[in-house]
Design a protein around this motif. Structure first.
Motif: not given
Lengths: 256, 251
Positions: A102, A82, A45, A74, A77-78, A105-107, A48, A70-71, A50
């Motif tokens: 995913p 996991m 973790k 993130r 993490r993309k 959310m991200f594409t 990761l 932070d950005d 976390l």
């Protein structure tokens, strides 16, 4: 590649990780093993993001995690996938929606493109007809395969698995292990697996990090683990009669 | 020991406000958020319509009967039954007590659903994917509960209707007297006051149960405990804010 240097993590008075340093190679299945309570999950973790370690650094190729904004964290993490111990599938979504999540959310893929990609990964994990089922309608092995499909759907660079075959029968467990190893090679990703299953160690342990009481007690491959004299490792590995026999077998092989 | 509890409360209050800040950072993609908001409107608002209508109708009836039975002075006009029902429903019952009932229904639902996601590592899964899980989980609930005043206005309507039914069919007042009471000394500011409270309570209903679900630790038993704690704290905060807002707006 993930490089870890002198990682420390505590919870209150409890010092869990005590200066772990290691390296997880790209295109290999890297295993973290150790007894329950040795710090495996906290280590995973921490990798990761976390958990925030108090000391030490984790580098993802050339990016030092603690120095990222932070950005940027993130964004990093993309690039991660996991597989959680309990699969952690979204129970209000169908299997198709879980795997598509995913991508949505991200594409900027169109619906057709997303459906096509989901089809490909579900076929890859041998679940070609499970799209409309809910996680609660799937067996433990199926849920793990869906979790793997969700983890790889967005072409991650890093794949993390926490006890991927816990609670599975031996045959399904081997299928899951082999699937993870095949995917690691196919996508050339850095895979880190947290396990205490010696069958996994034998099957797919290309690089093994052995933890004991928050320290790295040993590292090597699945070939080397049966030959090492490291006491912590031998106590762990040869706690079962089966592996005592495996050791004898390896020793005889060496003599011949 | 007492100091420890105070520090714990302060820490939780701090964490609550940090969570509120995080709700509005790094928003989830609109195409996904839109669906989440619609789902929350369905779960939190439309699924609560039945219970709000049912309770409002009968409580309105009880207010009318009790008012009528307590008027034993012949000098007090009969239309007071309608007047008292309207005032009680609009000023207190619909905005405040419906919100406390909703803290039990909607609040427990929010805490247990988010808490279960925490226990089953679904929140960790969102975080690992790079999703702002607080925004993803809490923001749609706040937006959905912006139409909570709509629910309260329906509660007001059925509360007054219940009062009318009980008053007229129970023989406590004529329909004309009851309606005269409803129209008597009507002050639009009271409706403004009621809806101002409702907006504040809606925000509390969305965020305090989310906080208790999001930051819970443990297993299935703790999810149940978190739901109970969330109901208690949501009710306490609603009652305290009700006092403060009443003092500010009507005092």
């Amino acid at each position: 590649m993930i490089l870890v240097e002198n990682l420390h993590k505590s919870f209150g008075e409890a010092h869990i990780l005590k200066g772990i340093s290691t390296c997880f190679d790209q295109g290999k299945t890297n295993l973290i093993i150790g007894q329950s309570g040795s710090g495996k999950t906290v280590f995973l973790k921490s990798l990761l993001g976390l958990f925030q370690p108090e000391e030490g650094k984790i580098c993802y190729n050339d990016r030092i995690y603690s120095q990222l904004t932070d950005d940027e964290k993130r964004d990093l993490r993309k690039e991660m996938g996991m597989v959680f111990q309990g699969s952690a599938l979204f129970d209000s979504m169908t299997i198709e929606q879980n795997v598509m999540f995913p991508l949505k959310m991200f594409t900027d893929m169109s619906k057709e493109e997303m459906e096509e990609r989901v089809d490909i990964v579900l076929k890859r994990v041998n679940l070609p007809d499970a799209h409309k089922k809910f996680p609660s309608e799937a067996s433990g092995g199926m849920q793990k395969r869906v979790a793997i499909a969700r983890a790889i759907v967005n072409n991650p660079k890093y794949l993390f698995c926490d006890e991927p075959n816990s609670g599975l029968d031996p045959k399904t467990a081997i299928l899951i292990d082999n699937l993870i190893q095949e995917i690691t090679k196919e996508y050339d990703i850095t895979t880190v697996i947290n396990t205490h299953d010696m069958n996994s160690v034998m099957e797919i342990g290309e690089k093994i990090v052995f933890l004991k009481d928050g320290h790295k007690a040993w590292e090597g491959s699945n070939k080397e683990i049966f030959k090492t004299d490291n006491e912590a490792v031998t106590n762990f590995v040869y706690s079962s009669e089966l592996f005592k026999k495996v050791r004898v077998m390896y020793q005889e092989e060496d003599r011949n | 020991m007492a100091l420890f509890y105070y520090m714990n409360y302060l820490e939780n209050i701090g964490r609550y406000f940090l969570m509120i800040g995080e709700v509005f950072r790094k928003p989830t993609k609109w195409s996904i958020m839109k669906d989440l908001i619609l789902k929350e409107i369905d779960d939190l608002i439309f699924n609560s319509l039945g219970i709000v209508v049912f309770i409002s109708f009968f409580v309105g009836g009880v207010i009318a009967i009790q008012t009528a039975l307590n008027i034993d002075n012949p000098l007090i006009p009969k239309y007071l039954v309608g007047f008292a029902t309207r005032q009680s429903i609009i000023l207190e019952f619909a905005p405040t007590f419906t919100s406390i009932i909703m803290a039990g229904k909607v609040g427990s639902y929010i805490t247990s659903s988010i808490g279960t996601m925490r226990v089953t590592e679904q929140i960790d899964a969102l975080e690992v994917m790079g999703v702002n899980s607080i925004n993803y989980l809490v923001f749609p609930k706040i937006i959905a509960l912006l139409i909570y005043p709509f629910l309260i206005s329906i509660g007001m309507f059925f509360g007054i209707l219940g009062g009318w039914v009980a008053g007229v069919f129970g023989g406590y007042s004529t329909s004309a007297e009851f309606i005269q009471g409803l129209q008597s000394d009507f002050d639009m500011y009271h409706v403004f006051y009621a809806f101002t409270k409702t907006f504040v309570f809606a925000f509390i209903l969305a965020t305090i149960p989310s906080f208790h679900g999001y930051f819970m630790r443990g297993g299935a038993l703790e999810v149940g405990k978190a739901s109970t704690t969330s109901f208690v704290w949501t009710s306490i905060v609603i009652i305290i804010l009700n006092y403060i807002l009443t003092q500010m707006l009507l005092g």
